[in-house]
Each structure stands twice: as C-alpha cells, then as structure tokens.
Design a protein around this motif. Structure first.
Motif, short mmCIF file in Angstrom:
data_model
loop_
_atom_site.label_atom_id
_atom_site.label_comp_id
_atom_site.label_asym_id
_atom_site.label_seq_id
_atom_site.Cartn_x
_atom_site.Cartn_y
_atom_site.Cartn_z
N ARG A 197 0.83 -1.20 0.00
CA ARG A 197 0.00 0.00 0.00
C ARG A 197 0.86 1.25 0.00
O ARG A 197 0.51 2.26 -0.62
N ARG A 227 0.41 2.36 -3.59
CA ARG A 227 -0.78 3.18 -3.36
C ARG A 227 -2.04 2.46 -3.84
O ARG A 227 -2.91 3.04 -4.48
N ALA A 228 -2.08 1.17 -3.54
CA ALA A 228 -3.22 0.34 -3.92
C ALA A 228 -3.28 -0.84 -2.97
O ALA A 228 -2.33 -1.15 -2.24
N GLU A 229 -4.42 -1.54 -2.98
CA GLU A 229 -4.59 -2.71 -2.14
C GLU A 229 -4.06 -3.93 -2.88
O GLU A 229 -4.37 -4.13 -4.05
N GLU A 286 -7.01 -1.25 -16.37
CA GLU A 286 -8.47 -1.20 -16.27
C GLU A 286 -9.10 -2.36 -17.02
O GLU A 286 -10.07 -2.98 -16.54
N ALA A 302 -10.50 1.37 -10.02
CA ALA A 302 -9.90 2.71 -10.01
C ALA A 302 -9.23 3.02 -8.68
O ALA A 302 -8.18 3.67 -8.63
N ASP A 303 -9.83 2.54 -7.56
CA ASP A 303 -9.24 2.87 -6.26
C ASP A 303 -7.99 2.06 -5.95
O ASP A 303 -7.31 2.32 -4.96
N ARG A 304 -7.71 1.07 -6.80
CA ARG A 304 -6.47 0.29 -6.62
C ARG A 304 -5.50 0.52 -7.76
O ARG A 304 -4.52 -0.22 -7.90
#
Length: 937
Positions: free
Chosen positions: A164, A168-170, A287, A293-295
């Motif tokens: 993370r 900057r993602a899960e 995509e 988008a949040d990951r």
C-alpha cells in the motif's frame, strides 16, 4: 575479429561443432548456426512450455518434473562477461523468465502437497521483488500448508503495508485459512495464480473483411513467434501501407493461442491529437484487466510492475498500434514469456532492435497482382472484369498502396453508371485529396501530412526537395547538392526520413521515394520560394554534370572535356580513384542522370540538357544501353538547337549516329553523321569534320565497302597528324587496319594496328587498347597463327573485363573461343563460348548472339556434344533468318558448313568468325566529344 573468430571456431570444434560459425559473403558478418536444442536457454523455454501444458492438463507430477529440470539448467549468471545495454536487457528478460518458471514450479509443488520443498525453493526468491503479489501469495500458501499460520499472518500484514505504501493500492493477496491437519502430504487450495478477470479482455478491432494478399509477411510473423522465437515483433512501413490491417488480421488468425485475451492500443503517434502517454496506456490496460480505479497504481514504474504481475503466467496478445518511438512503447511490452506483443509504427524502431533485439518487418506496398485483386473486390468483380484495362491502370496509379486502392475503389463504386475508363484521369489528378469529404482522416494527404508535420524543419525541407527530384533513387551526395549542405548532414536527414518510412532504402546508401509520397512532397514544395526551388535544382544539375565529367575523365582520359561547363562553386562533385570506382558510380547513377537530362530539357535548362547526355556516351557504350541513349540524345539535340550551340549540335548529331550504328541501323547512322558533317563544314570545325568522315568510313566498312573505307581513313590519318590529334590518329589507324584486313592486306593491317596500339598506350585509352588487341588476335587467326593470337586475345579479355565494357568483353570471348578451338582446347573453347552467349543475351544484341552461338556450336561439336550443338546451330540460323541482315551471311555459311566438320578437335574444320568481315561491323563507331577532338574508342 578474425583472431576471435578463429578462437571461437577452435572452441566449437572441441565440442563437435567445427562448422557452426558461418560468415556471410555479402556482409562479412558472422552467424552461429546450431540446433536450438543445443542452447540451454532454448531447452529451458521448451521445458517450461511443456511443464505449463502438463499443469493445464492437471498432471502436476509431470509438470513439477519438467519445471524442475528446466530450473536445474541454470548454473550461474547468464552472459556474465557481457556488459552492453543489449546484454543487460537480455539478462533481465531471462531472469524474469526464470522467476516465472520458479513460481510455476512452486505452484505445482503445493498442488502435490510438497509444501516443504516449495518453501525451500521459494525462500531465495522472497527478496527479489518486495511487491510481487504472486510470490507473496505462494509464500503464504506454503507457510499455512506447513502449519506455520502465525508466520503467514505476520507476513501478510507486513506485505500489505509495504504494498500500500509503494503501490498506493490494495494488494491482490488473501490470507489462506488455517490448516489444522497440515503435514508432509497435506494439500492446500493454491491462491498463487492471479485471480482471473470476470471476462478476458477482447480488445482486437474487427478484422478487415476483404484482407488481400500478404501471405509472405504473415508467414514471416509466424516464423518469428514460434515457441523458440521472439515475444515481440515490430511492423514498420509508410503511412497507410496496411500495417494495422496486417497486425489485426494476423492476430485474429492466431487469437486461439491466447486464451487469456487480447489487449489493443492505438498509441496515436500520428494524428490530430497528442500521442498516448505510456503511463496512461498502462492505466487503460490495467483497467481492462479489472484493476479497480481505487487500486490503480500511480506513476509509470508502479503501473508497469503491476501490469507485469497481472500478466505473469497468462497468455495474452498485446497489439500496440501507431507507435511513435521506442521510448513510448518500451514500458508497454509485457515481461511474461507467455505473452506476445505485435507493434506497428511508421518509424523504424531501431532502439528496440538494437537494445532488446526485437525483430522488425518492413511492410511494403502490395504487389501488382494483389493490388488488382483488392481493387476488383472493392469495385465489384463483374464491373472490374468488364474493364480490366482501366482497372489495371487505377491499380498502377495506387502504386500498391492499400489506402489509395480503397479510396480509388470507393470512388469508382460510388459512380456505378460511369465507365471506369472515364474516371482514370479524374483520380490521377486528385487522388491525394479524394475521399476526404466525410472523413478527413481517410484521405492520403491527411495521412501523409501527419508524418510530414512530425519532421524537424531541415528534414521536411529535404523531403520537399525530393518531390522535385527527377531520378528514381538518390544518395547523400545528390541530396547534399539539393540542400546546398555537406554530405554528412544530408545523410543524417535521409536517415530521419527513412526511419519515418517517408523514403525507403534502395541499397546501403541509396533511397527511393514512393510515387504517392513523391506527389505529396512535390505539392509541399510549392511552399518554398520559386527561386529557392530553382537554385536547388540548378545545384543538382551542376553536381550531376560535373560528377559525370570526373567519371569520364577516369574512364576515358583521352576524351576532351565537355565545353562551357559550370563552375563548381556551390557543389562538391564526386571524385573517383580508378576505372572500377568510376564505372560503378555510372552504373548506379545511369537512370538518374538520364532522367535529370530529360528533365533539364523540359524545364529550360538547355545547356545542361545537351551536356549531360555527352557524359553518358561512354558508360552507355560499355554496358550496351544504346536503345536508352537515343531518346536522350534526341532531346539533347533539340536543347543544343535552342541554345544556339553549333559545336554541341555537331557532337550530338554524331553521337546519335554512333547510337544507331551500335543498334545496327546503318542507314540512320549514316544520315545523322552526314548531317553532322555538313554542319561541321559550314561552321569550319575541321577536327569534327575529320571525325565525321572517320565514322562514315566505319559505316562503309561495316557495309562491306572496305576499299572506300580505307581511302577515307587514310585521309583522316593525314588530317589528324597535321592537326596534332593523336587520339583521332589512333582511331583512324585502327579502322584503316580493319579495312586492309578485309582486303587481305594483313601485313600492312598489322603495322597500322601496332601504330594505333602505341598511340593508345601513350594516351591511356584502355578500351581502345583492348579493341586493338582483339583486332590483332583476329588477324593472326586469319594467318592461321592461333599461338600468336592467344596473347592478344587474353589481353583483350583482361582489358574489357577490367573496364566493364560488356560489348567488348563479349567480342573478346567470341574470339578467344575460336582461338582455343584452333589450339585444340575444347574445354576452354566451350567455357568462353558459353560466357559469350550468356553475355550477348544480357546485351539484347541479336547479331552478337548469332556470332556467339556459332562459336558455341563449334565448341560443343569439338567436345563431342553433337545433340546440343545441333540445337544451338538451329537457334542461330533461326535468328539470322529473322533479322535478314546481309552482314550475317558469313556466319550463316559457317553454321551450315559446321554440320559436317572435318578434323574437329584438332583445330581444324569450321572457319572462325574472324575469317569473315562480320565482326568488324560490331565495333562501336567513334564519337565526337563536344570539346571538338576525335574520340578513339
């Protein structure tokens, strides 16, 4: 290099591969030719492919065995002693391939319950990539299977925090459930493969319904992407040539090989909007691979890492279309060995080829047959078959350009009541702008303009100038003349245009412009000031003329220079070190010089228009291109008349006569020379008058009037001696010797030949020396002295071969075949006769071919091949009957007499061609250089 190659061969020899290192004769480069099965990396890849296939069949035992054998092949760092950029990239690619194989091996170990072995094999990898989700999942699965749940949870939380923070993602990892019954043979649910998308991406555009041809290119791509081949292929070519259609069509044919989907990107390198940024492109791909988008990772490197993680172990096809350069495309190429990437670009992606070893295929225009077929399908078969001629004309108008063919086809299809023949002129006039009414991007002009607008200003200027260039190919030197710059900057600009596929490589340092791009470039040249265009073309004319003058000065130093030459103030003409160098340049530039000369006559450069053909006389005579010379000389005569240059008119008329003479048209030859003679007398040009008389006498000699020819030649010898013209004297003595030989005055003829030879040796006329040596050889054959003829024949052969004088070489081979036959050397006679026959065919000279076939017939008979001799005799007699030339009667008589030779093989029997007057008629008449001296060759 040679020492290293020798050491490599010695090392290969020790392992039984002594002949594996090959050298290319055309490039002098070395190539290692060995069975891929002997290369450990290729064996590794095959084992991994087989292991993956076994896993897909759920034969995990076989998969583990194959993958274990593959990994065991690795002993140390690959290519450890190479530290170049390509080696570093290859090392990185190989390392990624090994990592994927180890992860796949661990997956199969876990499926077999071999979790302890999986842990041992995974542990050295855990520091390889701090954010590799597949490795993290495998490690946690193995820990839980071994009953080490606490360690698995601890690792999961540490990895999640790290991922993370960095991405900057899960992360796409899951903590396995506790395994209370864990033991040595316990099996677990393996989460190590990335979760499949709800649906594999299917982004390929629709295939072209009427895709036509391209089978060789499709096969070339097939070859490159074999299991042991590359994972990336680049297609380059000019705008609109069909690169995208080819890539998409190939992709549709092979999409079954990529069950995990296909990704497609129009990188928009050339178009109305900005090119796609690599970071944005990776976002689109992620995509499509169901990354929410949040990951979505931020930044190019993180997106690239995530992209490669998701594609690991998956078989995807990636098509990257309309790419600008290597920098744009490099981050978008998957590292997974199972994936394939096909790239299209108007630019030749040299960076990928040099650094990553990516093979590149140039997509050319369609060949004529495919162009016609595509146009026929667009227009409609019934309508096209009703007017095949106009349809063929339109296909040729397109020059094989697929977009042009479609524009033409749609234009015709929209006018069903119009005759296709009536549309040819309209399309010829407006093809660049056609079909742009409802889709501006579909017009050729728009397509070409996008590439043109991407050029730096100087490259764009050269491109415009190339649109005005009259020739078919161009090199850096002529380009430098057009630009008024040095050769090195011009070559760099040509290289830019070639990389952009706006011009094509012809040979190593020469380029060609597609006809449609030439029209576009010529239109763009209208942007330049008219005086700028005129100055550029004048520089080109000056460079062409002065370079040709330098070449002829080397090829024929006895020739006087062309009068009234321009000064070399704005150009740097070519210079030459020797005869071979000069002749090679003339051969390369022959068509261009002729085109430039004709263009000059049509555009008001009359002085250049009559000067340029004069420099072409020498190389055209040597290579036998007289049929091409006549229209050029006739244009030169008209230009000389407009220029009011009487000396030029005399010389050009005489040159027209020599061209007719070389084509065996003696009537027109005599008429042109007589016209030149009258003009020379009217203006008081005494030396030209003597030269014209000399050439008329040569025509009389060839027509069989040796006595008249001898009288005229004696007069010409006297004039040349009185005026101090040794070149003209040598030429007249040579022809006087020919006339006396025909009259049976062999001893006097020999004396004149030797006098002419001495003069030509002093003046440096190599071709003239070769011609006299051949004349002496024939004279000694007349005197039944083949032993004395041999030396002269060999000298003639050496000279004509060295000067690349093909007609002279053919004649010398004919004479040498007779000499060898008379010396009872049937093998040598057959060799020379066969070479002469082949060369006469290249020259398209029927009379020379008849002479060559005559000596070949005798040589075959002497060697005992009566059947083939009869075939060649029949061929020669048929040709003689067809041309119906009285000069060929002696050769006809020889062929008929040779049907029943006496003593063949002992140097007796059939007469030689040198015993007849016919070969003298083969000599090329002499020309008058425009400086006023009589030529000697």
């Amino acid at each position: 290099m040679y020492a290293l190659a020798s050491r490599i061969r010695a090392a290969l020899h020790r392992v039984g591969l002594g002949h594996a290192l090959l050298r290319s004769p055309s490039t002098s480069a070395y190539r290692l030719d060995v069975d891929p099965g002997l290369v450990d990396f290729h064996r590794f890849r095959r084992l991994v492919s087989a292991g993956r296939a076994a896993a897909e069949r759920r034969d995990f035992t076989a998969a583990s065995q194959l993958l274990g054998d593959a990994v065991a092949l690795w002993q140390d760092e690959p290519l450890a002693d190479l530290r170049t950029a390509p080696a570093e990239h290859l090392r990185e690619t190989m390392g990624n391939t090994l990592l994927e194989a180890r992860k796949l091996l661990a997956t199969n170990r876990l499926r077999l319950g071999q979790h302890h072995r999986a842990l041992v094999e995974l542990e050295p990898l855990m520091g390889a990539d701090d954010v590799d989700e597949t490795l993290a999942q495998l490690w946690m699965d193995a820990l839980c299977a071994a009953g080490r749940d606490h360690e698995a949870r601890k690792y999961f939380h540490a990895f999640r925090r790290r991922f993370r923070r960095l991405m900057r993602a899960e992360p796409a990892v899951a903590l396995p459930p506790a395994t209370p019954g864990a033991g040595e043979r316990a099996t677990v649910v393996v989460h190590s493969l990335p979760p499949a998308s709800t649906a594999a991406p299917r982004q390929l555009p629709k295939d072209v319904s009427d895709f036509t041809g391209r089978e060789p290119l499709l096969a070339a791509i097939d070859t490159l992407v074999q299991p042991d081949g590359t994972g990336v292929v680049a297609l380059s070519g000019m705008p609109g040539v069909g690169k995208t259609s080819l890539a998409v069509h190939w992709a549709h044919r092979h999409r079954h090989r990529f069950p995990d989907g296909q990704l497609f990107l129009d990188a928009n390198a050339y178009g109305p909007t900005a090119p796609v940024d690599p970071e944005d492109a990776l976002g689109r791909f992620l995509e499509a691979l169901d990354v929410p988008a949040d990951r979505m990772p931020a930044g190019l490197d993180r997106r690239r890492n995530r992209f490669n993680q998701l594609l690991a172990g998956r078989r995807l096809l990636v098509v990257l279309d309309n790419v600008r350069d290597s920098r744009q495309v490099r981050p978008l190429i998957p590292s997974a060995a199972e994936c394939l990437t096909v790239i299209t670009s108007r630019n030749r992606l040299r960076g990928l080829t040099v650094r990553e070893g990516v093979p590149s295929i140039t997509v050319p225009p369609l060949p004529d047959t495919d162009a016609f077929a595509l146009l026929r399908r667009t227009v409609g078969a019934e309508r096209a078959d009703a007017e095949p001629g106009p349809v063929g004309a339109l296909a040729r108008l397109s020059c094989g350009h697929p977009l042009a063919l479609r524009i033409i086809g749609e234009h015709v299809a929209e006018r069903p009541r119009a005759a296709i023949a009536d549309l040819v002129d309209e399309l010829t006039a407006r093809l660049l702008d056609a079909d742009g009414e409802d889709d501006e991007e579909a017009s050729l002009r728009t397509m070409f303009a996008w590439s043109y607008q991407a050029l730096v200003p100087e490259a764009a200027r050269l491109f415009r100038m190339l649109g005005l260039y009259p020739g078919t190919s161009i090199g850096p030197e002529a380009s430098a003349a057009l630009l008024g710059t040095g050769v090195a900057p011009a070559e760099a600009l040509l290289d830019i245009l070639a990389r952009m596929c706006l011009i094509n490589h012809d040979t190593a340092r020469r380029y060609r412009l597609h006809d449609l791009l030439r029209r576009f470039a010529a239109d763009r040249a209208g942007e330049d000031d008219p005086q700028v265009r005129t100055d550029a073309l004048r520089r080109l004319l000056d460079w062409s003329l002065l370079s040709g003058v330098n070449a002829v000065a080397v090829l024929a130093p006895d020739r006087q220079p062309v009068p009234d030459l321009p000064k070399a103030t704005t150009v740097r003409p070519q210079t030459f070190t020797g005869d071979t160098d000069a002749m090679a340049w003339c051969e390369v530039e022959r068509e261009n010089l002729a085109a430039v000369g004709l263009w000059a006559g049509r555009h008001g450069f009359d002085r250049h228009a009559w000067q340029l053909p004069e420099i072409l006389v020498e190389p055209f005579q040597r290579r036998g291109h007289q049929e091409e010379m006549l229209p050029l000389l006739k244009s030169a005569l008209a230009a000389a008349e407009r220029d009011g240059h009487h000396v030029a008119q005399v010389g050009t008329l005489n040159n027209i006569g020599t061209a007719y003479f070389a084509l065996h048209d003696h009537a027109n030859a005599a008429a042109s020379i007589e016209q030149a003679l009258r003009l020379a007398r009217r203006i008081g040009f005494a030396e030209a008058e003597a030269a014209c008389l000399h050439n008329l006498a040569t025509v009389h000699l060839s027509d069989g009037d040796a006595a008249l020819a001898a009288r005229i030649h004696r007069d010409v010898v006297a004039v040349c001696r009185a005026t101090g013209n040794p070149m003209g004297e040598a030429s007249a003595l040579h022809r006087l010797g020919d006339a006396l030989r025909q009259l049976g005055e062999h001893h006097e003829a020999a004396a004149h030949y030797r006098a002419a030879l001495g003069l030509r040796e002093r003046t440096g006329s190599l071709r003239g020396q070769g011609a006299i040596h051949r004349a002496l050889a024939m004279l000694y054959l007349d005197l039944d002295r083949p032993d004395r003829a041999l030396g002269h024949g060999e000298r003639a052969l050496d000279i004509h071969g060295g000067t690349r004088d093909d007609p002279g070489l053919c004649d010398a081979l004919i004479t040498m075949a007779d000499i060898h036959r008379r010396l009872a050397r049937p093998d040598e006679a057959l060799r020379d006769a066969e070479q002469a026959t082949a060369l006469s065919l290249d020259l398209a000279d029927t009379r020379r071919r008849c002479h060559a076939l005559a000596v070949l017939t005798d040589a075959l008979t002497a060697s005992g091949d009566e059947a083939l001799a009869a075939c060649r005799r029949a061929e020669a007699l048929a040709l003689i009957e067809e041309i119906d030339d009285p000069q060929m009667r002696p050769t006809r008589d020889r062929l008929l007499a040779a049907r029943h030779p006496a003593g063949v093989g002992r140097g007796e029997g059939a007469a030689s061609t040198s015993e007849s007057p016919a070969p003298s008629g083969l000599a090329v008449a002499d020309v008058v250089p425009l400086g006023g001296k009589v030529s000697c060759d």
